[in-house]
Design an enzyme around this catalytic site. Structure first.
Site, PDB file in Angstrom:
ATOM      1  N   SER A 197       0.814  -1.216   0.000  1.00  0.00           N
ATOM      2  CA  SER A 197       0.000   0.000   0.000  1.00  0.00           C
ATOM      3  C   SER A 197       0.846   1.265   0.000  1.00  0.00           C
ATOM      4  O   SER A 197       0.435   2.292  -0.544  1.00  0.00           O
ATOM      5  CB  SER A 197      -0.937   0.002   1.213  1.00  0.00           C
ATOM      6  OG  SER A 197      -0.203  -0.168   2.415  1.00  0.00           O
TER       7      SER A 197
ATOM      8  N   ASP B 221      -5.422   7.750   8.905  1.00  0.00           N
ATOM      9  CA  ASP B 221      -5.533   6.452   9.579  1.00  0.00           C
ATOM     10  C   ASP B 221      -4.375   6.193  10.547  1.00  0.00           C
ATOM     11  O   ASP B 221      -4.316   5.138  11.180  1.00  0.00           O
ATOM     12  CB  ASP B 221      -5.623   5.313   8.557  1.00  0.00           C
ATOM     13  CG  ASP B 221      -4.387   5.202   7.661  1.00  0.00           C
ATOM     14  OD1 ASP B 221      -3.426   5.983   7.855  1.00  0.00           O
ATOM     15  OD2 ASP B 221      -4.389   4.330   6.771  1.00  0.00           O
TER      16      ASP B 221
ATOM     17  N   HIS C 202      -0.734   4.967   7.262  1.00  0.00           N
ATOM     18  CA  HIS C 202      -0.112   5.312   5.986  1.00  0.00           C
ATOM     19  C   HIS C 202       0.389   6.756   6.014  1.00  0.00           C
ATOM     20  O   HIS C 202      -0.144   7.590   6.747  1.00  0.00           O
ATOM     21  CB  HIS C 202      -1.116   5.131   4.842  1.00  0.00           C
ATOM     22  CG  HIS C 202      -1.513   3.709   4.636  1.00  0.00           C
ATOM     23  ND1 HIS C 202      -2.659   3.169   5.188  1.00  0.00           N
ATOM     24  CD2 HIS C 202      -0.904   2.704   3.962  1.00  0.00           C
ATOM     25  CE1 HIS C 202      -2.737   1.891   4.857  1.00  0.00           C
ATOM     26  NE2 HIS C 202      -1.692   1.583   4.116  1.00  0.00           N
TER      27      HIS C 202
END
Length: 338
Positions: free
Chosen positions: A81, A246, A249
């Site tokens: 990610s 979040d 990240h």
């Protein structure tokens, strides 16, 4: 853990990966049992990076440098990610777009970006991603950037298995003719929801894996850049600025910080960076046994390691570089690939 101790652990993990050993886990079984409740709590709060929209950034960057009849450069991003750019809202804020735009500015040539990274991916997904790259009718990329490892730690993948998959991916890409730069496992010990003593264990596991990744990558002809900056001291000091909503990240500013660390090595791999490929003693650069170079790089974010000398009595040697960084800015929208 000292640099020499980390070097020994990294050598052991890399050797296990090369010769098929199962390898010990990064965290002892007893510690895992004691910390199970905290792990579950942290996972509920952090998540595993497998959901959320990722902006599409594929296309051509630096089209102002387009000259009819001249070939541009091809950059491909692989990994998880972080490589995909999860956590930002605009394509120009993703690491792929930032690197493509920065590379175009340095090379003064357009750069075609393709990103095959998969949010939530572990190192065993690299086989699929490399197959996507090499099975494409398009020419082999000039350079590939891989960012992987965080999910291996959080899912407790055996480090020897993790390094084995990464080494195989680098070998396939190098054999095909692409330069390869790997952003090693970031420091997970600074994620806000993770508390002590899990925080200390996460940091230790991250650095051990990063060092072992470096050995495996360098032995296959790639270069590494330590990504401790991605979730390391700078992020720890500025969590609201450099982490996304979040708290896991990176934010747009965080991705820009990471891209600044990786861009010089990407350019150097293509012979484009305006620095000599020899150590600068004033920046504590030098030739070291690869395991020691890997351990030092894991402790200091933004450090590059690349193969330097044939194997000697102490094993293969590497060049440890601390390149000057260039500020990168949000990329202009890409032009669709022809």
């Amino acid at each position: 853990m000292t640099s020499m101790s980390r070097a020994r652990v990294a050598r052991r993990i890399a050797a296990g990966a090369a010769y098929g050993g199962g390898g010990a886990g990064l965290v002892g079984a007893a510690a895992v049992g004691l910390l199970l409740a905290e792990v579950q709590m942290a996972r509920r709060r952090v998540g595993n990076g497998s959901s959320g929209r990722v902006p599409m950034a594929d296309g051509v960057y630096g089209h102002a440098y387009d000259v009819p009849g001249e070939q541009g450069l091809r950059l491909t991003i692989l990994g998880d990610s972080t490589a995909a750019g999860q956590g930002v809202h605009r394509s120009g804020q993703t690491p792929g777009a930032l690197l493509a735009s920065g590379l175009a500015a340095v090379a003064e040539r357009p750069v075609e970006l393709r990103n095959v990274a998969q949010p939530g991916a572990q190192s065993d997904d690299l086989d699929r991603q490399v197959a996507l790259v090499l099975s494409s009718p398009a020419p082999v990329p000039d350079v590939c950037v891989i960012m992987i490892g965080a999910n291996d730690v959080t899912h407790r993948m055996p480090p020897t298995r993790s390094v084995r998959h990464l080494s195989a991916a680098v070998r396939r890409l190098r054999t095909a003719g692409a330069e390869v730069v790997v952003g090693t496992c970031p420091d997970l010990g600074t994620i806000e929801p993770v508390q002590q003593p899990l925080r200390w264990l996460a940091r230790r596991a991250s650095r051990q894996l990063a060092a072992a990744q470096t050995i495996g990558v360098v032995e296959q002809g790639g270069r590494t850049v330590s990504l401790g900056d991605l979730l390391g001291p700078e992020f720890e000091a500025n969590p609201r600025e450099l982490f996304g909503p979040d708290n896991y990240h990176p934010s747009a500013e965080g991705y820009a910080t990471a891209a600044m660390a990786v861009l010089p090595t990407v350019c150097a791999a293509l012979g484009l960076w305006p620095e000599e490929e020899r150590p600068d003693v004033s920046r504590r650069e030098g030739f070291l046994p690869v395991a020691r170079a890997a351990a030092e790089a894991a402790s200091e974010a933004g450090t590059e390691v690349t193969a330097a000398m044939p194997t000697g009595p102490r094993g293969p040697w590497a060049l440890l570089k601390r390149r000057r960084r260039r500020r990168v800015h949000e990329a202009e929208p890409a032009r669709p690939t022809a």
